[in-house]
Write a protein that holds these residues in place. Sequence first.
Motif, mmCIF file in Angstrom:
data_model
loop_
_atom_site.group_PDB
_atom_site.id
_atom_site.type_symbol
_atom_site.label_atom_id
_atom_site.label_comp_id
_atom_site.label_asym_id
_atom_site.label_seq_id
_atom_site.Cartn_x
_atom_site.Cartn_y
_atom_site.Cartn_z
ATOM 1 N N VAL A 58 5.563 -11.165 -2.927
ATOM 2 C CA VAL A 58 6.110 -10.776 -4.342
ATOM 3 C C VAL A 58 6.436 -12.003 -5.031
ATOM 4 N N ASN A 59 7.150 -13.185 -4.515
ATOM 5 C CA ASN A 59 7.871 -14.157 -5.317
ATOM 6 C C ASN A 59 6.577 -14.950 -5.618
ATOM 7 N N PHE A 60 5.403 -15.319 -4.624
ATOM 8 C CA PHE A 60 4.592 -15.823 -4.788
ATOM 9 C C PHE A 60 3.528 -15.467 -5.857
ATOM 10 N N LEU A 61 3.248 -14.332 -6.179
ATOM 11 C CA LEU A 61 2.698 -13.538 -7.419
ATOM 12 C C LEU A 61 3.340 -13.711 -8.565
ATOM 13 N N ALA A 62 4.572 -13.405 -8.462
ATOM 14 C CA ALA A 62 5.508 -13.527 -9.773
ATOM 15 C C ALA A 62 5.467 -14.947 -10.208
ATOM 16 N N ASP A 63 5.431 -15.848 -9.441
ATOM 17 C CA ASP A 63 5.475 -17.303 -9.796
ATOM 18 C C ASP A 63 3.959 -17.455 -10.517
ATOM 19 N N LYS A 64 2.843 -17.148 -9.802
ATOM 20 C CA LYS A 64 1.565 -17.277 -10.384
ATOM 21 C C LYS A 64 1.230 -16.639 -11.581
ATOM 22 N N TRP A 65 1.633 -15.569 -11.852
ATOM 23 C CA TRP A 65 1.359 -14.880 -13.016
ATOM 24 C C TRP A 65 2.189 -15.237 -14.197
ATOM 25 N N LYS A 66 3.528 -16.056 -13.984
ATOM 26 C CA LYS A 66 4.053 -16.570 -14.950
ATOM 27 C C LYS A 66 3.196 -17.959 -15.584
ATOM 28 N N ARG A 67 2.542 -18.551 -14.847
ATOM 29 C CA ARG A 67 1.872 -19.838 -14.977
ATOM 30 C C ARG A 67 0.402 -19.459 -15.435
ATOM 31 N N GLU A 68 -0.304 -18.410 -14.903
ATOM 32 C CA GLU A 68 -1.567 -17.837 -15.084
ATOM 33 C C GLU A 68 -1.620 -16.905 -16.045
ATOM 34 N N LEU A 69 -1.883 -17.065 -17.299
ATOM 35 C CA LEU A 69 -1.592 -16.203 -18.464
ATOM 36 C C LEU A 69 -3.151 -15.696 -18.716
ATOM 37 N N ASN A 70 -2.893 -14.594 -19.314
ATOM 38 C CA ASN A 70 -4.429 -13.671 -19.608
ATOM 39 C C ASN A 70 -5.283 -13.815 -18.579
ATOM 40 N N TYR A 71 -4.670 -13.543 -17.374
ATOM 41 C CA TYR A 71 -5.505 -13.482 -16.152
ATOM 42 C C TYR A 71 -6.507 -12.211 -16.010
ATOM 43 N N LYS A 72 -7.349 -12.515 -15.460
ATOM 44 C CA LYS A 72 -8.563 -11.248 -15.322
ATOM 45 C C LYS A 72 -9.464 -11.716 -13.940
ATOM 46 N N LEU A 73 -9.485 -10.864 -13.069
ATOM 47 C CA LEU A 73 -10.076 -11.078 -11.884
ATOM 48 C C LEU A 73 -11.102 -10.065 -11.655
ATOM 49 N N LYS A 74 -12.217 -10.537 -10.733
ATOM 50 C CA LYS A 74 -13.431 -9.868 -10.319
ATOM 51 C C LYS A 74 -13.886 -10.344 -8.805
ATOM 52 N N LYS A 75 -13.879 -9.130 -8.009
ATOM 53 C CA LYS A 75 -14.169 -9.687 -6.680
ATOM 54 C C LYS A 75 -15.401 -8.901 -6.279
ATOM 55 N N GLU A 76 -16.276 -9.406 -5.316
ATOM 56 C CA GLU A 76 -17.476 -8.897 -4.917
ATOM 57 C C GLU A 76 -17.628 -8.891 -3.479
ATOM 58 N N TYR A 77 -18.230 -7.964 -2.991
ATOM 59 C CA TYR A 77 -18.398 -7.764 -1.477
ATOM 60 C C TYR A 77 -19.404 -8.761 -1.098
ATOM 61 N N TRP A 78 -18.872 -9.442 0.041
ATOM 62 C CA TRP A 78 -19.829 -10.340 0.849
ATOM 63 C C TRP A 78 -20.235 -9.733 2.302
ATOM 64 N N ALA A 79 -19.417 -9.175 2.780
ATOM 65 C CA ALA A 79 -19.500 -8.759 4.140
ATOM 66 C C ALA A 79 -18.478 -7.777 4.630
ATOM 67 N N HIS A 80 -18.733 -7.157 5.931
ATOM 68 C CA HIS A 80 -17.662 -6.515 6.544
ATOM 69 C C HIS A 80 -17.896 -6.227 7.963
ATOM 70 N N ALA A 81 -17.058 -6.097 8.713
ATOM 71 C CA ALA A 81 -17.328 -5.718 10.285
ATOM 72 C C ALA A 81 -15.893 -5.061 10.877
ATOM 73 N N GLU A 82 -15.949 -3.836 11.157
ATOM 74 C CA GLU A 82 -14.882 -3.169 11.772
ATOM 75 C C GLU A 82 -13.551 -3.244 10.799
ATOM 76 N N ASN A 83 -12.616 -4.146 11.269
ATOM 77 C CA ASN A 83 -11.494 -4.156 10.628
ATOM 78 C C ASN A 83 -11.307 -5.494 9.630
ATOM 79 N N ARG A 84 -12.526 -5.937 9.319
ATOM 80 C CA ARG A 84 -12.552 -7.241 8.325
ATOM 81 C C ARG A 84 -13.502 -6.873 7.172
#
Length: 136
Positions: A58-84
């Motif tokens: 929580v502390n890390f992300l709160a600090d991150k988003w105070k510094r990183e304004l107009n934040y927009k993220l995109k994630k894409e699948y790479w691989a998976h197995a079992e619980n990873r």
Amino acid sequence: MEQKHPLPPFTLETAKQKIQMAEDAWNSQNPEKVSLAYTIDSEWRNRSTFVNGREEIVNFLADKWKRELNYKLKKEYWAHAENRIAVRFEYEYQTKEGKWFRAYGNENWEFDENGLMEKRYASINDLEINESERHL
């Protein structure tokens, strides 16, 4: 018992669902909401920073988003197995000084049996860009 569906072992469909849920949560820029996807004692490596447990998340992300304004993220699948799950990602943000950056890299995630992320290892690079180069 606290659970976060979908649960492992992951299929291609449930891995992609988990990735979309993470993308949506991070784009909310709500540190408390994001932290609920992780175990109480979750371990992170984010660049060269090590974060342990929900309170530090929580502390890390709160600090991150105070510094990183107009934040927009995109994630894409790479691989998976079992619980990873492995993802590629990019995000864009603006500094208080008005400079734009694109951050990109890879994450490796490991989940417990309840679908909470136990470990998150992120390798991230930042590239300064012109506002005209944005695509998110």
